[in-house]
Scaffold this active site. Structure first.
Site, PDB file in Angstrom:
ATOM      1  N   LYS A 149      45.885  23.725 -16.232  1.00 44.99           N
ATOM      2  CA  LYS A 149      46.308  25.132 -16.201  1.00 44.99           C
ATOM      3  C   LYS A 149      45.150  26.100 -15.938  1.00 44.99           C
ATOM      4  CE  LYS A 149      50.542  24.769 -18.934  1.00 44.99           C
ATOM      5  NZ  LYS A 149      51.365  25.344 -20.005  1.00 44.99           N
ATOM      6  N   ASP A 185      54.810  31.018 -18.881  1.00 47.78           N
ATOM      7  CA  ASP A 185      54.985  30.565 -20.269  1.00 47.78           C
ATOM      8  C   ASP A 185      55.271  31.742 -21.215  1.00 47.78           C
ATOM      9  OD1 ASP A 185      54.720  27.819 -19.907  1.00 47.78           O
ATOM     10  OD2 ASP A 185      52.549  27.844 -20.171  1.00 47.78           O
TER      11      ASP A 185
HETATM   12  P1  NAP Z   1      45.204  24.299 -26.545  1.00 44.78           P
HETATM   13  O1  NAP Z   1      44.736  25.297 -25.538  1.00 44.78           O
HETATM   14  O2  NAP Z   1      44.491  23.000 -26.670  1.00 44.78           O
HETATM   15  O3  NAP Z   1      45.183  25.053 -27.983  1.00 44.78           O
HETATM   16  C1  NAP Z   1      45.513  24.367 -29.150  1.00 44.78           C
HETATM   17  C2  NAP Z   1      45.538  25.317 -30.356  1.00 44.78           C
HETATM   18  O4  NAP Z   1      45.974  24.553 -31.477  1.00 44.78           O
HETATM   19  C3  NAP Z   1      44.191  25.929 -30.731  1.00 44.78           C
HETATM   20  O5  NAP Z   1      44.397  27.212 -31.266  1.00 44.78           O
HETATM   21  C4  NAP Z   1      43.693  24.970 -31.819  1.00 44.78           C
HETATM   22  O6  NAP Z   1      42.807  25.560 -32.746  1.00 44.78           O
HETATM   23  C5  NAP Z   1      44.992  24.644 -32.534  1.00 44.78           C
HETATM   24  N1  NAP Z   1      44.918  23.368 -33.240  1.00 44.78           N
HETATM   25  C6  NAP Z   1      44.968  22.117 -32.705  1.00 44.78           C
HETATM   26  N2  NAP Z   1      44.869  21.192 -33.679  1.00 44.78           N
HETATM   27  C7  NAP Z   1      44.739  21.877 -34.851  1.00 44.78           C
HETATM   28  C8  NAP Z   1      44.591  21.486 -36.215  1.00 44.78           C
HETATM   29  N3  NAP Z   1      44.549  20.190 -36.568  1.00 44.78           N
HETATM   30  N4  NAP Z   1      44.505  22.449 -37.158  1.00 44.78           N
HETATM   31  C9  NAP Z   1      44.562  23.758 -36.814  1.00 44.78           C
HETATM   32  N5  NAP Z   1      44.680  24.195 -35.546  1.00 44.78           N
HETATM   33  C10 NAP Z   1      44.773  23.264 -34.572  1.00 44.78           C
HETATM   34  O7  NAP Z   1      46.730  23.916 -26.296  1.00 44.78           O
HETATM   35  P2  NAP Z   1      47.881  24.850 -25.667  1.00 44.78           P
HETATM   36  O8  NAP Z   1      47.925  24.654 -24.202  1.00 44.78           O
HETATM   37  O9  NAP Z   1      47.684  26.223 -26.213  1.00 44.78           O
HETATM   38  O10 NAP Z   1      49.223  24.175 -26.242  1.00 44.78           O
HETATM   39  C11 NAP Z   1      49.523  24.252 -27.628  1.00 44.78           C
HETATM   40  C12 NAP Z   1      50.932  23.736 -27.898  1.00 44.78           C
HETATM   41  O11 NAP Z   1      51.901  24.572 -27.286  1.00 44.78           O
HETATM   42  C13 NAP Z   1      51.195  22.316 -27.383  1.00 44.78           C
HETATM   43  O12 NAP Z   1      51.880  21.606 -28.391  1.00 44.78           O
HETATM   44  C14 NAP Z   1      52.093  22.543 -26.195  1.00 44.78           C
HETATM   45  O13 NAP Z   1      52.975  21.446 -25.964  1.00 44.78           O
HETATM   46  C15 NAP Z   1      52.874  23.762 -26.651  1.00 44.78           C
HETATM   47  N6  NAP Z   1      53.456  24.501 -25.518  1.00 44.78           N
HETATM   48  C16 NAP Z   1      54.821  24.580 -25.461  1.00 44.78           C
HETATM   49  C17 NAP Z   1      55.416  25.246 -24.405  1.00 44.78           C
HETATM   50  C18 NAP Z   1      56.918  25.339 -24.339  1.00 44.78           C
HETATM   51  O14 NAP Z   1      57.444  25.645 -23.248  1.00 44.78           O
HETATM   52  N7  NAP Z   1      57.634  25.125 -25.422  1.00 44.78           N
HETATM   53  C19 NAP Z   1      54.620  25.829 -23.388  1.00 44.78           C
HETATM   54  C20 NAP Z   1      53.220  25.742 -23.488  1.00 44.78           C
HETATM   55  C21 NAP Z   1      52.648  25.068 -24.567  1.00 44.78           C
HETATM   56  P3  NAP Z   1      41.195  25.596 -32.475  1.00 44.78           P
HETATM   57  O15 NAP Z   1      40.958  26.732 -31.530  1.00 44.78           O
HETATM   58  O16 NAP Z   1      40.608  25.801 -33.812  1.00 44.78           O
HETATM   59  O17 NAP Z   1      40.842  24.268 -31.858  1.00 44.78           O
END
Ligand code: NAP
Length: 287
Positions: A73, A109
């Site tokens: 992305k 999104d």
């Molecule tokens: P990302 O950029 O990797 O960000 C992940 C986030 O989760 C960060 O804020 C991270 O915190 C936090 N995190 C991860 N593990 C953690 C833990 N053990 N404890 C506390 N915080 C934690 O990922 P993303 O692209 O934003 O995606 C995040 C989620 O959204 C995924 O599950 C994805 O499938 C979902 N999503 C869903 C849709 C939909 O259409 N429903 C669309 C897009 C994304 P830190 O900054 O501290 O690492």
């Protein structure tokens, strides 16, 4: 209705690595069929080291549009000709439109989240107070869309405080009319929850049954909404707690469908039949 691709069919697709889990081909092909558009939507497993060639392939092969999923992305941005405001603000692209070789990146999104909230709860972000858990790519898209929709106050809660501070700073520069702040998990969050109209989990916490420690839903106003972007499992511990407290809640399936509808509209100029993409996804997730 188009039964199968022929010599004049055009191609859409999704680039991811891995991509085999993606539900996008199912919902987009169903929508293309239903709208009588002579196209197919194909999953492409693109290794990050091959992204530049894959994007060159979009131009060379005349692929009309692509979606990007993890891990592409942000990596795709340098290879595009232009970014729509939705992608520029989020710093991430999930949709690319190809117009005669000129590639424009969009992010559907965030608007997909707002569309899902409107459909499921008639919720509008205008003048609302929102707590966002997480500060990654999904949070960026969501917050940018909330700001554009006129949110009054957004509070970002994240494990890494430097990332939430950076995100709040970037968004404040772009959208000065929204009051953006950051807070840690735990007690200091309670007053923000108390005032919130909406709480959104944008982290992956819950996918493996994890609780989100330090977010006490009892502090929420009972009229608030809890939205979890996670959709597998369909009921995360966060949503179980919302259900226990009789707080309105939804998982991210509606957002997944809505971001797909908006991408489809960008490419074709039309929206799929209402509810079609969500019905396709619901059928899969029920299996
Ligand atoms: P990302 O950029 O990797 O960000 C992940 C986030 O989760 C960060 O804020 C991270 O915190 C936090 N995190 C991860 N593990 C953690 C833990 N053990 N404890 C506390 N915080 C934690 O990922 P993303 O692209 O934003 O995606 C995040 C989620 O959204 C995924 O599950 C994805 O499938 C979902 N999503 C869903 C849709 C939909 O259409 N429903 C669309 C897009 C994304 P830190 O900054 O501290 O690492």
């Amino acid at each position: 209705m188009i039964s199968s691709p022929g010599g004049s069919s055009s191609v859409f697709g999704i680039f991811g690595h891995p991509v085999r889990h993606s539900l996008s081909p199912l919902m987009h092909n169903a929508a293309l069929q239903a709208c009588g558009i002579d196209s197919i939507y194909v999953p492409f497993d693109v290794h990050p080291g091959h992204l530049a060639e894959a994007i060159a392939g979009v131009r060379a092969l005349g692929i009309r549009g692509i979606n990007l999923t993890i891990p592409h992305k942000t990596g795709v941005i340098p290879y595009l000709d232009e970014l729509d405001e939705s992608a520029a603000a989020a710093g991430a692209v999930n949709t690319v439109k190809n117009e005669d070789g000129r590639l424009t990146g969009y992010n559907t999104d965030g608007d997909g989240l707002l569309r899902s909230l409107a459909e499921e709860f008639t919720f509008s972000a205008g003048n609302s107070a929102i707590v966002v858990i997480g500060a990654g790519g999904a949070a960026g898209g969501a917050i940018a869309a909330m700001c554009r929709a006129g949110a009054r106050q957004i509070t970002i809660v994240n494990r890494s405080r430097d990332k939430s501070a950076q995100l709040a700073s970037v968004m404040t520069k772009r959208y000065p009319d929204t009051d953006l702040s950051t807070v840690g998990y735990g007690e200091q969050l309670a007053p923000f929850l108390h005032k919130a109209d909406l709480l959104v989990n944008t982290t992956s916490l819950g996918m493996n049954g994890e609780n989100i420690e330090g977010v006490d839903l009892e502090a929420l106003d009972p009229a608030a909404i809890v939205y979890d972007m996670v959709y597998a499992p369909p009921v995360t511990p966060l949503l179980q707690e919302a259900r226990r407290l009789a707080i309105r809640h939804a998982n991210g399936l509606g957002m997944l469908a809505a971001q797909g509808e908006l991408a489809f509209h960008i490419w074709t100029g039309i929206l799929p039949p209402p509810g079609l993409m969500k019905r396709v996804l619901s059928g899969i997730s029920a299996q």
